[in-house]
Design a protein around this motif. Sequence first.
Motif, PDB file in Angstrom:
ATOM      1  N   SER A   1       0.834  -1.203   0.000  1.00 44.06           N
ATOM      2  CA  SER A   1       0.000   0.000   0.000  1.00 44.06           C
ATOM      3  C   SER A   1       0.864   1.246   0.000  1.00 44.06           C
ATOM      4  O   SER A   1       0.592   2.221  -0.717  1.00 44.06           O
ATOM      5  CB  SER A   1      -0.930   0.000   1.218  1.00 44.06           C
ATOM      6  OG  SER A   1      -1.832  -1.097   1.179  1.00 44.06           O
ATOM      7  N   ALA A   2       1.918   1.233   0.816  1.00 36.75           N
ATOM      8  CA  ALA A   2       2.849   2.368   0.825  1.00 36.75           C
ATOM      9  C   ALA A   2       3.514   2.529  -0.537  1.00 36.75           C
ATOM     10  O   ALA A   2       3.718   3.647  -1.023  1.00 36.75           O
ATOM     11  CB  ALA A   2       3.895   2.173   1.920  1.00 36.75           C
TER      12      ALA A   2
ATOM     13  N   TYR B   1       2.255   1.739  -3.492  1.00 31.59           N
ATOM     14  CA  TYR B   1       1.338   2.337  -4.467  1.00 31.59           C
ATOM     15  C   TYR B   1       1.108   3.821  -4.175  1.00 31.59           C
ATOM     16  O   TYR B   1       0.937   4.623  -5.103  1.00 31.59           O
ATOM     17  CB  TYR B   1       0.013   1.571  -4.493  1.00 31.59           C
ATOM     18  CG  TYR B   1       0.115   0.280  -5.267  1.00 31.59           C
ATOM     19  CD1 TYR B   1       0.414   0.297  -6.627  1.00 31.59           C
ATOM     20  CD2 TYR B   1      -0.062  -0.946  -4.648  1.00 31.59           C
ATOM     21  CE1 TYR B   1       0.528  -0.884  -7.347  1.00 31.59           C
ATOM     22  CE2 TYR B   1       0.046  -2.134  -5.358  1.00 31.59           C
ATOM     23  CZ  TYR B   1       0.342  -2.110  -6.709  1.00 31.59           C
ATOM     24  OH  TYR B   1       0.462  -3.264  -7.418  1.00 31.59           O
ATOM     25  N   GLY B   2       1.106   4.198  -2.888  1.00 33.81           N
ATOM     26  CA  GLY B   2       1.018   5.618  -2.566  1.00 33.81           C
ATOM     27  C   GLY B   2       2.209   6.386  -3.110  1.00 33.81           C
ATOM     28  O   GLY B   2       2.067   7.500  -3.644  1.00 33.81           O
TER      29      GLY B   2
ATOM     30  N   ALA C   1       1.835   6.728  -6.770  1.00 34.87           N
ATOM     31  CA  ALA C   1       0.854   7.773  -7.089  1.00 34.87           C
ATOM     32  C   ALA C   1       1.525   9.146  -7.094  1.00 34.87           C
ATOM     33  O   ALA C   1       1.308   9.958  -8.004  1.00 34.87           O
ATOM     34  CB  ALA C   1      -0.293   7.735  -6.083  1.00 34.87           C
ATOM     35  N   GLY C   2       2.326   9.420  -6.077  1.00 35.53           N
ATOM     36  CA  GLY C   2       3.025  10.700  -6.019  1.00 35.53           C
ATOM     37  C   GLY C   2       3.981  10.880  -7.175  1.00 35.53           C
ATOM     38  O   GLY C   2       4.080  11.969  -7.765  1.00 35.53           O
TER      39      GLY C   2
ATOM     40  N   LEU D   1      -4.900  12.533  -7.279  1.00 34.86           N
ATOM     41  CA  LEU D   1      -4.057  11.631  -6.492  1.00 34.86           C
ATOM     42  C   LEU D   1      -3.619  12.267  -5.177  1.00 34.86           C
ATOM     43  O   LEU D   1      -3.247  11.559  -4.235  1.00 34.86           O
ATOM     44  CB  LEU D   1      -2.824  11.219  -7.297  1.00 34.86           C
ATOM     45  CG  LEU D   1      -3.090  10.334  -8.521  1.00 34.86           C
ATOM     46  CD1 LEU D   1      -1.804  10.129  -9.311  1.00 34.86           C
ATOM     47  CD2 LEU D   1      -3.683   8.996  -8.101  1.00 34.86           C
TER      48      LEU D   1
ATOM     49  N   TYR E   1      -5.305  13.167   0.476  1.00 36.65           N
ATOM     50  CA  TYR E   1      -4.337  13.391   1.553  1.00 36.65           C
ATOM     51  C   TYR E   1      -4.394  14.841   2.043  1.00 36.65           C
ATOM     52  O   TYR E   1      -4.369  15.097   3.252  1.00 36.65           O
ATOM     53  CB  TYR E   1      -2.922  13.052   1.064  1.00 36.65           C
ATOM     54  CG  TYR E   1      -1.899  13.007   2.185  1.00 36.65           C
ATOM     55  CD1 TYR E   1      -1.883  11.951   3.078  1.00 36.65           C
ATOM     56  CD2 TYR E   1      -0.957  14.024   2.340  1.00 36.65           C
ATOM     57  CE1 TYR E   1      -0.951  11.884   4.105  1.00 36.65           C
ATOM     58  CE2 TYR E   1      -0.026  13.975   3.367  1.00 36.65           C
ATOM     59  CZ  TYR E   1      -0.027  12.908   4.243  1.00 36.65           C
ATOM     60  OH  TYR E   1       0.886  12.860   5.267  1.00 36.65           O
TER      61      TYR E   1
END
Length: 294
Positions: free
Chosen positions: A179-180, A182-183, A186-187, A264, A268
Amino acid sequence: MTANATAKTPVTLLGLGAMGTALARTWLAAGHPLTVWNRTAARTEPLVAEGAKAAATVADAVAASDLLILCLLDDTSVDEALKDADLTGKDLVNLTTTTPAQARERAAWATARGARYLDGGIMAVPPMIGIPEAGGYVFYSGAPELFEAHRQTLAVPAGARFVGADPGHAALHDVALLSAMYGMFAGASHAFALIRKENIDPAGFAPFLTEWLTAMAAPHITQTADQLKSGDYTTNVVSNLGMQTAAIPTFLTTAEEQGVTPGLLVPYFNLMHRRLAEGFPSEDLTGVVDLLLR
């Protein structure tokens, strides 16, 4: 068969996709007697040519070794493959990608059928298997005595890291790290989108992005962990939530100017605004973690 091979733990492997095949080859290369089974039998042929034994049925595969490794498509595939298998006295290591709850259910299921159980989460892609310097490893959780009994065999394809007796913890570690990842992806995607229409070479930009993410990631992760453990989110803060939130309009306006959707980043940013509104301007970004809990 050589004397060296007979001294190695026999392994049965169910599932010969790209990952399963990579795992199989490392055990063969290390001298482990290997029995393989795959729903599409043709996939066993290259491994048989390299020294493996192909089992015609799951029952034959299970009977061939006490150590049974699963690397199947999903939890349903495990049910389908082993529904009629006699697992009494077997050591079952499940490397199939599942959720933590599915892993716990599978552990209880295996115990009820007379087997010891370990769940695994593979932190590698197939080309990393069997290459120690590539840095791949597998999380394991479940029966500690089972992990110790087979530690050396399990460490042949990739490093073996035990993360506790709770069978769900290997899957949880796996999904948390992915998950980290893919985050982060995304960035990075947003960053490349911002420069996409400019006269900027993506290949020339990439080292800047890599260096920046590398410099920021480790300190941020370590500090977040320390603050979560202590409960004090204001310790050693360099850029507080109030200051970082004030900069959000710049990111959103830049995206608009570059013709890039901020989709994206907005979720956050929304959490940052929410935490600030709750009255924590002097904190680090750690409070966002608590907002994610339902």
